[in-house]
Scaffold this active site. Structure first.
Site, PDB file in Angstrom:
ATOM      1  N   HIS A  11      50.123  41.829  25.845  1.00 42.68           N
ATOM      2  CA  HIS A  11      49.156  42.817  26.299  1.00 42.68           C
ATOM      3  C   HIS A  11      48.345  42.257  27.468  1.00 42.68           C
ATOM      4  CE1 HIS A  11      47.458  40.402  23.051  1.00 42.68           C
ATOM      5  NE2 HIS A  11      46.288  40.529  23.654  1.00 42.68           N
ATOM      6  N   THR A  13      45.132  42.135  27.990  1.00 40.56           N
ATOM      7  CA  THR A  13      43.808  41.576  27.728  1.00 40.56           C
ATOM      8  C   THR A  13      43.748  40.105  28.117  1.00 40.56           C
ATOM      9  OG1 THR A  13      43.553  43.107  25.895  1.00 40.56           O
ATOM     10  CG2 THR A  13      42.047  41.242  25.962  1.00 40.56           C
ATOM     11  N   HIS A  38      39.638  27.238  65.837  1.00 40.70           N
ATOM     12  CA  HIS A  38      39.034  26.587  66.988  1.00 40.70           C
ATOM     13  C   HIS A  38      39.549  25.156  67.109  1.00 40.70           C
ATOM     14  CE1 HIS A  38      36.642  25.283  63.577  1.00 40.70           C
ATOM     15  NE2 HIS A  38      36.333  24.226  64.285  1.00 40.70           N
TER      16      HIS A  38
END
Length: 51
Positions: A11, A13, A38
């Site tokens: 699941h 969860t 840069h």
């Protein structure tokens, strides 16, 4: 079930909790300004006007 435990369907969860924890761990290190590539030729603390 393979080791004698009760079978259960995977699941979301657990996945949600792991994703939330990972996001919370990374949050303090996110940039506050956009990244600007840069080349640093001068090292030191410069004001915005000097830059």
């Amino acid at each position: 079930a393979a080791h004698g435990g009760p079978p259960f369907e995977p699941h979301a969860t657990v996945v949600g909790a792991v994703a939330a924890a990972a996001a919370a761990d990374v949050a303090p290190y996110t940039a506050t300004t956009p990244y600007m590539p840069h080349v640093s030729l001068l090292y030191g603390d410069l004001t915005d006007e000097e830059k």
